[in-house]
Design a protein around this motif. Structure first.
Motif, PDB file in Angstrom:
ATOM      1  N   GLN A 107      53.722  17.762  76.626  1.00 11.60           N
ATOM      2  CA  GLN A 107      52.787  17.486  77.713  1.00 11.60           C
ATOM      3  C   GLN A 107      52.094  16.138  77.530  1.00 11.60           C
ATOM      4  OE1 GLN A 107      54.176  19.613  79.697  1.00 11.60           O
ATOM      5  NE2 GLN A 107      52.236  20.229  80.614  1.00 11.60           N
ATOM      6  N   ALA A 108      51.687  15.826  76.296  1.00 11.26           N
ATOM      7  CA  ALA A 108      51.029  14.546  76.041  1.00 11.26           C
ATOM      8  C   ALA A 108      51.998  13.390  76.214  1.00 11.26           C
ATOM      9  CB  ALA A 108      50.445  14.534  74.623  1.00 11.26           C
ATOM     10  N   GLY A 111      52.502  12.342  79.694  1.00 16.60           N
ATOM     11  CA  GLY A 111      51.334  11.866  80.424  1.00 16.60           C
ATOM     12  C   GLY A 111      50.476  12.938  81.067  1.00 16.60           C
ATOM     13  N   ARG A 112      50.673  14.200  80.715  1.00 20.17           N
ATOM     14  CA  ARG A 112      49.831  15.263  81.278  1.00 20.17           C
ATOM     15  C   ARG A 112      48.520  15.330  80.510  1.00 20.17           C
ATOM     16  NH1 ARG A 112      53.418  18.601  84.208  1.00 20.17           N
ATOM     17  NH2 ARG A 112      51.542  19.524  85.135  1.00 20.17           N
ATOM     18  N   ASN A 113      47.446  15.675  81.205  1.00 22.70           N
ATOM     19  CA  ASN A 113      46.160  15.736  80.508  1.00 22.70           C
ATOM     20  C   ASN A 113      45.956  17.107  79.870  1.00 22.70           C
ATOM     21  OD1 ASN A 113      45.066  17.550  82.506  1.00 22.70           O
ATOM     22  ND2 ASN A 113      44.766  15.783  83.845  1.00 22.70           N
ATOM     23  N   HIS A 114      44.949  17.170  79.007  1.00 23.88           N
ATOM     24  CA  HIS A 114      44.733  18.394  78.234  1.00 23.88           C
ATOM     25  C   HIS A 114      44.227  19.532  79.106  1.00 23.88           C
ATOM     26  CE1 HIS A 114      43.938  20.893  74.755  1.00 23.88           C
ATOM     27  NE2 HIS A 114      44.444  19.949  73.992  1.00 23.88           N
ATOM     28  N   GLU A 115      43.625  19.201  80.261  1.00 20.01           N
ATOM     29  CA  GLU A 115      43.133  20.259  81.141  1.00 20.01           C
ATOM     30  C   GLU A 115      44.276  21.139  81.649  1.00 20.01           C
ATOM     31  OE1 GLU A 115      42.091  17.143  81.201  1.00 20.01           O
ATOM     32  OE2 GLU A 115      40.029  17.516  80.517  1.00 20.01           O
ATOM     33  N   SER A 172      50.218  12.134  72.049  1.00 23.67           N
ATOM     34  CA  SER A 172      49.324  11.087  72.557  1.00 23.67           C
ATOM     35  C   SER A 172      49.423   9.833  71.707  1.00 23.67           C
ATOM     36  CB  SER A 172      47.880  11.595  72.575  1.00 23.67           C
ATOM     37  OG  SER A 172      47.740  12.695  73.452  1.00 23.67           O
TER      38      SER A 172
END
Length: 426
Positions: A107-108, A111-115, A172
């Motif tokens: 996910q990181a 480019g997906r955010n942690h939310e 990240s």
């Protein structure tokens, strides 16, 4: 946590302050209820995976099959692990931890955010807890037993969230690295034949979407010259540190990349494979290197740019050199017993006939000799091979063998004849 520290933590499967949960020590009534859930693990996991993906994806976003499978596998194995601990069975959490670290990393890296990840965890916890509450009501579980179960589940999920954070930190950190490093890593993954999911992740980090068809180039520098990855241009993936330099680009951009390399002074030699899908990049890298070796051996004509498409037969026929040598010793013994001059002209004439099946005048025109000369040679060929020339299998093997061998002999490779003489002497 730094990128290096995150990687190290991910490889160890722990993090500062993160404690691997121990046996759950639940009340007997809760254990009995959980045991009745064993047959429902897969259906619940599938429901959770579907709900997570539909809830965390944009409406027009195509379904990511590999992500769905990763979520399903991670959820299913986590539920199995929780039940095994509740039932006091031997457990090994490393595989489950790895799946959740991979989820965070992916996910990181993309480019997906942690939310989004927090939302996914909340969905999974809610679905599992709803299932447990229904079962608790059906089994008339006491408030105390239900509270113990809630605490155990919360602690277990917190551990898994820790694994996701480790993976997210690693992804990240890698995403923030220099793009050149990320592109080099993507190129290495393509050359190694990594799985599609890993390649997609690395492509997202490198910001280089993998095209449907790619062209693989082997670039050999001119004597005394050095090559840099940037010389292939911004559209290409390139990596120095190996010889020849490997370059990979979208097939529609191959001509422009080759032109950029040809414009260098001194110009390198470029060997270009035909377009292939990303999955075939490892094979294409083998083919361009084999073509380059055949150029060095004098079998393929030395030109500034070698198009492998024009030499597929040679590349294929020289894929198994040991087999070619063995067949040469078996099938070409009559030729090897001839004098060197006779051997050369007979093998050349036989190969032209095998390839064309033309008349003596047509073969003579191709060889630049008199038709009567071809007839004389053909008479001798028939004396050497006789009825074998009417055997389709023999003719097929002889055609392939001579197509592979004659260019070698013309280029000066005498190893077949030296081996034959050595065997005869033995």
């Amino acid at each position: 946590m730094t990128g290096a520290a995150a990687k190290d933590a991910a490889s160890r499967g722990d993090a500062a302050g993160d404690v691997v949960p121990q046996a759950l020590n639940l009340p007997g009534s809760a254990v009995w209820m959980l045991k009745s859930l064993e047959t429902q693990v897969r259906p619940v996991a599938e429901r959770i995976a579907h709900k997570i993906q539909t809830s965390t994806s944009a409406p027009d976003e195509p379904r990511d099959v590999s992500l769905h499978q990763l979520i399903l596998t991670a959820t299913h194995n986590a539920m199995r692990l929780f039940l095994d601990r509740a039932l006091d069975r031997p457990t090994s959490p490393s595989l489950v931890d790895d799946h959740f670290r991979r989820l965070g990393y992916r996910q990181a890296a993309r480019g997906r955010n942690h939310e989004v990840i927090d939302g996914a965890v909340a969905i999974a916890l809610s679905e599992v807890w709803d299932e447990l509450r229904v079962r608790a009501a059906e089994n008339e579980l006491s408030a105390s037993a239900l509270n113990s179960l809630s605490e155990a589940l919360t602690g277990f999920v917190a551990h898994l969230e820790g694994q996701v954070r480790i993976g997210f930190a690693t992804g990240s950190a890698e995403r923030d690295q220099d793009q050149g490093v990320a592109r080099a890593r993507l190129l290495d993954h393509l050359l190694a034949g990594a799985d599609d999911d890993e390649i997609e992740t690395q492509a997202a980090i490198a910001q280089w979407p993998v095209p449907a068809l790619v062209t693989v180039l082997a670039v050999q520098p001119a004597a005394g010259a050095a090559l840099e990855a940037a010389m292939a241009g911004p559209d290409a993936l390139a990596r120095t540190g190996r010889s020849p330099m490997v370059v990979l680009c979208a097939s529609e951009r191959a001509a422009a990349v080759i032109d950029a390399l040809k414009a260098l002074s001194p110009a390198p030699r470029v060997v270009a494979c035909w377009p292939v899908p990303a999955a075939d990049v490892p094979s294409a890298w083998v083919w361009v290197n084999r073509a380059l070796a055949l150029v060095d051996a004098g079998i393929i004509p030395a030109r500034p740019v070698i198009e492998c498409l024009r030499h597929r037969s040679e590349i294929w026929l020289h894929a198994e050199p040991v087999l070619r040598r063995q067949l040469a010793q078996e099938l070409l013994e009559p030729l090897f017993n001839e004098t060197p001059n006779s051997r050369d002209i007979l093998s050349e004439t036989l190969l032209v006939w095998l390839e064309t099946r033309d008349s003596a005048p047509a073969i003579a025109a191709r060889l630049g000799v008199h038709p009567q000369t071809v007839r004389y040679r053909w008479k001798r060929i028939n004396e050497l091979f006789g009825e074998d020339l009417h055997d389709p299998e023999f003719v097929l093997q002889m055609t392939m063998l001579l197509k592979a061998s004659v260019p070698m002999w013309i280029a000066g490779d005498q190893s077949d004849f030296e081996r034959f003489r050595a065997n005869e002497g033995g």
